[in-house]
Motif scaffolding. Structure first.
Motif, PDB file in Angstrom:
ATOM      1  N   VAL A 223     -31.272 -41.105 -15.580  1.00 33.99           N
ATOM      2  CA  VAL A 223     -30.098 -41.789 -16.140  1.00 33.99           C
ATOM      3  C   VAL A 223     -28.815 -41.073 -15.715  1.00 33.99           C
ATOM      4  O   VAL A 223     -27.875 -41.705 -15.222  1.00 33.99           O
ATOM      5  N   VAL A 224     -28.770 -39.762 -15.892  1.00 37.34           N
ATOM      6  CA  VAL A 224     -27.569 -39.010 -15.525  1.00 37.34           C
ATOM      7  C   VAL A 224     -27.319 -39.131 -14.022  1.00 37.34           C
ATOM      8  O   VAL A 224     -26.184 -39.357 -13.587  1.00 37.34           O
ATOM      9  N   SER A 225     -28.359 -39.021 -13.223  1.00 34.97           N
ATOM     10  CA  SER A 225     -28.206 -39.143 -11.764  1.00 34.97           C
ATOM     11  C   SER A 225     -27.636 -40.505 -11.384  1.00 34.97           C
ATOM     12  O   SER A 225     -26.790 -40.606 -10.489  1.00 34.97           O
ATOM     13  N   PHE A 226     -28.109 -41.559 -12.046  1.00 36.48           N
ATOM     14  CA  PHE A 226     -27.591 -42.900 -11.777  1.00 36.48           C
ATOM     15  C   PHE A 226     -26.086 -42.964 -12.040  1.00 36.48           C
ATOM     16  O   PHE A 226     -25.312 -43.451 -11.215  1.00 36.48           O
TER      17      PHE A 226
ATOM     18  N   GLU B  33     -31.663 -48.373 -11.737  1.00 36.30           N
ATOM     19  CA  GLU B  33     -30.878 -49.099 -10.740  1.00 36.30           C
ATOM     20  C   GLU B  33     -29.727 -49.900 -11.339  1.00 36.30           C
ATOM     21  O   GLU B  33     -28.987 -50.549 -10.614  1.00 36.30           O
ATOM     22  N   SER B  34     -29.613 -49.875 -12.662  1.00 40.13           N
ATOM     23  CA  SER B  34     -28.542 -50.638 -13.300  1.00 40.13           C
ATOM     24  C   SER B  34     -28.242 -50.032 -14.665  1.00 40.13           C
ATOM     25  O   SER B  34     -29.016 -49.232 -15.190  1.00 40.13           O
TER      26      SER B  34
ATOM     27  N   ALA C  86     -32.307 -49.204 -21.327  1.00 44.63           N
ATOM     28  CA  ALA C  86     -33.725 -49.247 -21.703  1.00 44.63           C
ATOM     29  C   ALA C  86     -34.330 -47.849 -21.661  1.00 44.63           C
ATOM     30  O   ALA C  86     -35.135 -47.477 -22.534  1.00 44.63           O
ATOM     31  N   ALA C  87     -33.947 -47.066 -20.681  1.00 47.13           N
ATOM     32  CA  ALA C  87     -34.459 -45.695 -20.565  1.00 47.13           C
ATOM     33  C   ALA C  87     -34.005 -44.848 -21.753  1.00 47.13           C
ATOM     34  O   ALA C  87     -34.786 -44.068 -22.303  1.00 47.13           O
ATOM     35  N   LEU C  88     -32.769 -45.018 -22.157  1.00 46.01           N
ATOM     36  CA  LEU C  88     -32.258 -44.263 -23.305  1.00 46.01           C
ATOM     37  C   LEU C  88     -32.952 -44.674 -24.594  1.00 46.01           C
ATOM     38  O   LEU C  88     -33.206 -43.831 -25.465  1.00 46.01           O
TER      39      LEU C  88
END
Length: 111
Positions: A46-49, A6-7, A13-15
């Motif tokens: 991540v890419v979708s965001f 969402e940010s 953090a995901a990466l």
């Protein structure tokens, strides 16, 4: 559990988590096929965001291409250089998961 980004902080953090999983795969500390779904699901989120917020300018070169390079240079040797075994099958499964991710997002390539 689905990954929700969402940010930009969530994406960072995901990466970091994906990088940690890649290191574990490289070191033989985690089964490659077991890490695959989390790696791919996380990077898809991540890419979708970034696509959703319109920040697609360098997504291919920053995320998609480097993952495929890791797949080619780190994952594929795990199954290409040895006889068929549970370990080589696991590496091949991860390779196929990441290849599918790559093909999904290669549309972001600008050149």
């Amino acid at each position: 559990m689905p990954v929700t980004i969402e940010s930009k902080d969530d994406a960072g953090a995901a990466l970091e988590r994906v990088g940690f999983l890649q290191q574990q795969v490289d070191a033989g500390q985690i089964d490659p096929a077991a890490a695959g779904p989390e790696i791919v699901e996380t990077l898809n989120a991540v890419v979708s965001f970034f696509v959703l917020i319109g920040a697609t300018g360098n997504l291919y070169t920053a995320l998609v291409e480097p993952l495929m390079q890791w797949n080619i240079y780190s994952v594929s040797p795990k199954f290409l250089r040895g006889p068929e075994s549970p370990e080589t099958r696991s590496a091949r499964e991860l390779f196929e998961m990441i290849s599918a991710f790559y093909h999904k997002w290669e549309v972001l390539k600008t050149e």
